[in-house]
Design an enzyme around this catalytic site. Structure first.
Site, mmCIF file in Angstrom:
data_model
loop_
_atom_site.group_PDB
_atom_site.id
_atom_site.type_symbol
_atom_site.label_atom_id
_atom_site.label_comp_id
_atom_site.label_asym_id
_atom_site.label_seq_id
_atom_site.Cartn_x
_atom_site.Cartn_y
_atom_site.Cartn_z
ATOM 1 N N ASP A 46 0.835 -1.200 0.000
ATOM 2 C CA ASP A 46 0.000 0.000 0.000
ATOM 3 C C ASP A 46 0.871 1.250 0.000
ATOM 4 O O ASP A 46 1.702 1.438 0.889
ATOM 5 C CB ASP A 46 -0.902 -0.013 1.247
ATOM 6 C CG ASP A 46 -1.803 1.202 1.322
ATOM 7 O OD1 ASP A 46 -2.971 1.103 0.893
ATOM 8 O OD2 ASP A 46 -1.354 2.250 1.827
ATOM 9 N N TYR A 51 2.519 9.997 -0.240
ATOM 10 C CA TYR A 51 3.675 9.449 0.470
ATOM 11 C C TYR A 51 4.991 9.761 -0.241
ATOM 12 O O TYR A 51 6.057 9.600 0.339
ATOM 13 C CB TYR A 51 3.565 7.921 0.602
ATOM 14 C CG TYR A 51 2.364 7.410 1.355
ATOM 15 C CD1 TYR A 51 1.499 8.273 2.036
ATOM 16 C CD2 TYR A 51 2.071 6.049 1.382
ATOM 17 C CE1 TYR A 51 0.395 7.789 2.714
ATOM 18 C CE2 TYR A 51 0.976 5.563 2.061
ATOM 19 C CZ TYR A 51 0.125 6.425 2.715
ATOM 20 O OH TYR A 51 -0.963 5.943 3.391
ATOM 21 N N LYS A 76 -3.057 5.796 -3.884
ATOM 22 C CA LYS A 76 -4.166 6.698 -3.543
ATOM 23 C C LYS A 76 -4.055 8.004 -4.322
ATOM 24 O O LYS A 76 -2.974 8.579 -4.418
ATOM 25 C CB LYS A 76 -4.161 6.989 -2.031
ATOM 26 C CG LYS A 76 -4.155 5.734 -1.169
ATOM 27 C CD LYS A 76 -4.037 6.070 0.301
ATOM 28 C CE LYS A 76 -3.773 4.815 1.118
ATOM 29 N NZ LYS A 76 -2.394 4.287 0.962
ATOM 30 N N HIS A 109 -7.914 9.503 -1.564
ATOM 31 C CA HIS A 109 -7.264 9.486 -0.248
ATOM 32 C C HIS A 109 -8.111 10.121 0.852
ATOM 33 O O HIS A 109 -8.022 9.734 2.018
ATOM 34 C CB HIS A 109 -5.914 10.199 -0.339
ATOM 35 C CG HIS A 109 -4.918 9.709 0.667
ATOM 36 N ND1 HIS A 109 -3.562 9.874 0.513
ATOM 37 C CD2 HIS A 109 -5.065 9.059 1.844
ATOM 38 C CE1 HIS A 109 -2.921 9.338 1.549
ATOM 39 N NE2 HIS A 109 -3.820 8.861 2.372
#
Length: 287
Positions: A46, A51, A76, A109
């Site tokens: 994931d 990120y 996401k 997200h």
């Protein structure tokens, strides 16, 4: 073994029951973490645009000897994308950054941009626009499944009532001491699988003596107990770690928590302070 078990999404796609979360793992380090996880038997990774480590995740996926069809990669759509064109470009951007021909699961997200998280504006129209871009990518074969994250009932209803393809996943903050049962039950009643991020409460649950006592009864660690708790609720846990020893122990959860102990865990006093993570909106703060 839990790493070999799967849930089946509403569209028939199988998704491994345990994932490696990669939040806060630097792009320069994440490929090594993912590679270690894959060698331990993990098949579900994931990541997210936010990120800033999709490149490294993709590198590990491309370089492994494991067949691509045996792996499940989630990313996401950044919470800022609340328009069709922006979302469409961002989806293609993730494919390019990951260096993959397709993404197994892509989710919105957050229903709101992070700066507006938990505010009154639910960005209903913007989410419909972003969802339309995901639907098109799904139908084009770029994505195998689509879903959402941090969506409350009102946000889910916006999609359920106004779109052609229904969400297959709702990824939410859920752990012992903070389990949103109403939202979980509602999501599941609509055929939406619930994923639990931060299943160990960002580590803030480790000092809870009551939980430690229950873990000791089963000769497991507190993180193992917390991950098993999520699984027994029908949730898909996403423990985050770059430590191979922790990856291994997080997957060693083939035990059964009794109904009585599950009731105790369900009613554990809620954590109100997530420490250093409290600056992030999902943990009660604001960016």
């Amino acid at each position: 073994m839990i790493l070999q078990e799967t849930f089946t999404l509403s569209n028939g796609v199988e998704i491994p029951k345990l994932a490696l979360g990669t939040w806060m793992i630097d792009d320069s380090e994440v490929a090594a973490a993912v590679d270690a996880a894959l060698k331990l038997g993990y098949r579900h990774i994931d990541t997210a645009q936010a990120y800033a480590n999709e490149r490294g995740v993709g590198e590990a996926i491309r370089n492994t000897d494991i067949a691509r069809k045996e792996l499940f990669v989630t990313t996401k759509l950044d919470a800022s994308h609340k328009d069709y064109e922006g979302a469409k470009a961002a989806i293609d951007g993730s494919l390019e950054t990951l260096g993959l021909d397709y993404i197994d699961l892509m989710i919105i997200h957050s229903p709101q941009p992070w700066g507006d998280f938990a505010g009154e504006n639910r960005f209903f129209q913007g989410n419909l626009e972003a969802w339309r871009a995901l639907e098109e990518a799904y139908e084009a074969g770029k994505i195998r499944a689509i879903g959402v994250s941090n969506f409350e009932k009102v946000d889910l209803d916006n999609l359920l009532e106004n779109t052609r393809i229904k969400p297959m996943i709702n990824q939410i903050l859920a752990h012992v001491s903070n389990t949103p049962f109403d939202l979980i039950d509602y999501s599941q009643s609509k055929g939406i699988l619930v994923e639990a991020y931060s299943p160990v409460a960002h580590g803030k649950i480790l000092g809870n003596e009551k939980i430690a006592q229950i873990a000791a009864k089963y000769s497991v660690s507190v993180p193992q107990l917390c991950i098993r708790y999520c699984l027994q609720l029908g949730l898909l846990p996403l423990p985050k770690t770059a430590n191979p020893d922790h990856m291994k122990s997080n997957a060693d959860v083939d035990f059964q928590i009794s109904d009585a102990d599950m009731d105790v865990l369900k009613n554990t006093d809620r954590i109100k302070d997530y420490g250093d993570a409290s600056i992030f909106p999902v943990y009660g703060g604001k960016m």
